[in-house]
Design a protein around this motif. Structure first.
Motif, PDB file in Angstrom:
ATOM      1  N   PRO A 140       0.827  -1.212   0.000  1.00 46.36           N
ATOM      2  CA  PRO A 140       0.000   0.000   0.000  1.00 46.36           C
ATOM      3  C   PRO A 140       0.862   1.264   0.000  1.00 46.36           C
ATOM      4  O   PRO A 140       1.850   1.348   0.737  1.00 46.36           O
ATOM      5  N   VAL A 141       0.495   2.216  -0.829  1.00 50.79           N
ATOM      6  CA  VAL A 141       1.190   3.509  -0.908  1.00 50.79           C
ATOM      7  C   VAL A 141       0.133   4.599  -1.009  1.00 50.79           C
ATOM      8  O   VAL A 141      -1.038   4.342  -1.266  1.00 50.79           O
ATOM      9  N   THR A 180      -1.224  18.265   7.945  1.00 54.11           N
ATOM     10  CA  THR A 180      -0.011  17.458   7.794  1.00 54.11           C
ATOM     11  C   THR A 180      -0.353  16.076   7.253  1.00 54.11           C
ATOM     12  O   THR A 180       0.510  15.376   6.730  1.00 54.11           O
ATOM     13  N   TRP A 181      -1.624  15.682   7.388  1.00 53.78           N
ATOM     14  CA  TRP A 181      -2.072  14.388   6.859  1.00 53.78           C
ATOM     15  C   TRP A 181      -1.820  14.296   5.358  1.00 53.78           C
ATOM     16  O   TRP A 181      -1.523  13.229   4.834  1.00 53.78           O
ATOM     17  N   PHE A 182      -1.905  15.413   4.652  1.00 55.28           N
ATOM     18  CA  PHE A 182      -1.706  15.404   3.204  1.00 55.28           C
ATOM     19  C   PHE A 182      -0.231  15.176   2.831  1.00 55.28           C
ATOM     20  O   PHE A 182       0.065  14.798   1.704  1.00 55.28           O
ATOM     21  N   THR A 183       0.670  15.405   3.756  1.00 55.47           N
ATOM     22  CA  THR A 183       2.094  15.227   3.462  1.00 55.47           C
ATOM     23  C   THR A 183       2.671  13.974   4.105  1.00 55.47           C
ATOM     24  O   THR A 183       3.833  13.640   3.876  1.00 55.47           O
ATOM     25  N   ASP A 184       1.865  13.282   4.894  1.00 48.90           N
ATOM     26  CA  ASP A 184       2.351  12.087   5.591  1.00 48.90           C
ATOM     27  C   ASP A 184       2.034  10.842   4.762  1.00 48.90           C
ATOM     28  O   ASP A 184       0.872  10.449   4.624  1.00 48.90           O
ATOM     29  N   SER A 186       3.999   7.935   5.333  1.00 52.65           N
ATOM     30  CA  SER A 186       4.908   6.987   5.981  1.00 52.65           C
ATOM     31  C   SER A 186       4.336   5.581   6.107  1.00 52.65           C
ATOM     32  O   SER A 186       5.072   4.605   6.064  1.00 52.65           O
ATOM     33  N   ASP A 187       3.009   5.471   6.288  1.00 47.87           N
ATOM     34  CA  ASP A 187       2.420   4.146   6.490  1.00 47.87           C
ATOM     35  C   ASP A 187       1.024   4.118   5.876  1.00 47.87           C
ATOM     36  O   ASP A 187       0.016   4.159   6.577  1.00 47.87           O
ATOM     37  N   ALA A 188       0.985   4.036   4.553  1.00 47.61           N
ATOM     38  CA  ALA A 188      -0.300   4.097   3.848  1.00 47.61           C
ATOM     39  C   ALA A 188      -1.218   2.935   4.201  1.00 47.61           C
ATOM     40  O   ALA A 188      -2.439   3.045   4.100  1.00 47.61           O
TER      41      ALA A 188
END
Length: 272
Positions: A140-141, A180-184, A186-188
């Motif tokens: 997942p990404v 910041t959710w839009f730039t995170d 790390s763990d899709a």
């Protein structure tokens, strides 16, 4: 070998135990095969009903557009999302006019969440999106829109945002910006906010929009009960005074008693 209930399990030879293990493995393979088949059939059903739901989602969006601040109210009332909102995040979300969740046609490959905004003092974008899918390796990404912040308005770079009242109830530390959710990325595969919006809020946002009204109604009932209890206390107090005055006067002095008073398939398919 037969044995009676309550007796210890008779000893089996190592050869018999090994044969049992091999048979268990064969049975387990059949179970796994059926699980995979069930997942495929569930996906087909989901695909069918996703198409059937689309006209209703569209109609619902048209109706929601008639209600000011519907989406920011819904997010503020949601216990998990509210904990992520600072005061300025909430101000920015007052310009949020529409939210759309789109699952990809085969469902298991992912979904996208779109946020549509009116003209606002924070960023230039008319829409912000975050998309979840799987790469060539099957992992997942996620990817998302780049937020074009206006000068001095980048909420993701600000520190010391004051959490709103709902957030204060749920955590002591000040939250990072919602944006910041839009730039995170790390763990899709374990994006909690994405899953909450897709599986909890999107299916029925009205239940969270109406939370304050329901709480107010309950609160009004409590106030009425307290008021009734207060009136009873006063009545009882007056009666006690009357009893003292009439004490010893026969029937008038008898004690009078008064009674009163009286409410989230995507990652499953990845694992399959």
């Amino acid at each position: 070998r037969g044995f009676k209930r309550g007796q210890p399990t008779p000893p089996y030879t190592k050869k018999e135990q090994q044969e049992a293990i091999e048979h268990i493995d064969e049975v387990q393979n059949e179970i796994d095969r059926l699980n995979e088949q069930a997942s495929e059939e569930i996906l087909k059903v989901e695909q069918k009903y996703n198409k059937l739901r689309q006209p209703f989602f569209q109609k619902r969006s048209e109706l929601i557009a008639k209600i000011p601040n519907f989406w920011v109210t819904t997010f503020v009332n949601h216990p998990q999302v509210s904990a992520l909102l600072g005061e300025e995040d909430e101000e920015a979300l007052h310009y949020l006019s529409r939210v759309e969740v789109t699952e990809f046609e085969d469902i298991k490959s992912g979904y996208r969440i779109d946020f549509y905004f009116d003209e606002n003092p924070y960023f230039e974008n008319k829409a912000l999106s975050k998309e979840f899918n799987v790469n060539e390796s099957g992992d997942p990404v996620s990817k998302s829109s780049e937020i074009k912040w206006k000068a001095g308005k980048d909420l993701t770079k600000r520190t010391g945002q004051t959490p709103n009242k709902a957030g204060k109830k749920r955590q002591h530390e000040e939250p990072e910006s919602f944006f910041t959710w839009f730039t995170d990325h790390s763990d899709a595969g374990a994006d909690e906010l994405g899953e909450v919006i897709k599986d909890d809020i999107w299916p029925n946002p009205l239940q969270y929009y109406l939370v304050p009204d329901m709480e107010d109604e309950e609160g009004d009932g409590d106030d009425d009960d307290e008021e009734e209890e207060g009136l009873e206390d006063i009545d009882e107090g007056e009666e006690e005074e009357g009893e003292d005055e009439d004490d010893g006067d026969g029937e008038d002095g008898e004690v009078r008693m008064k009674t009163g008073g009286l409410s989230q398939l995507w990652f499953m398919s990845l694992r399959c």
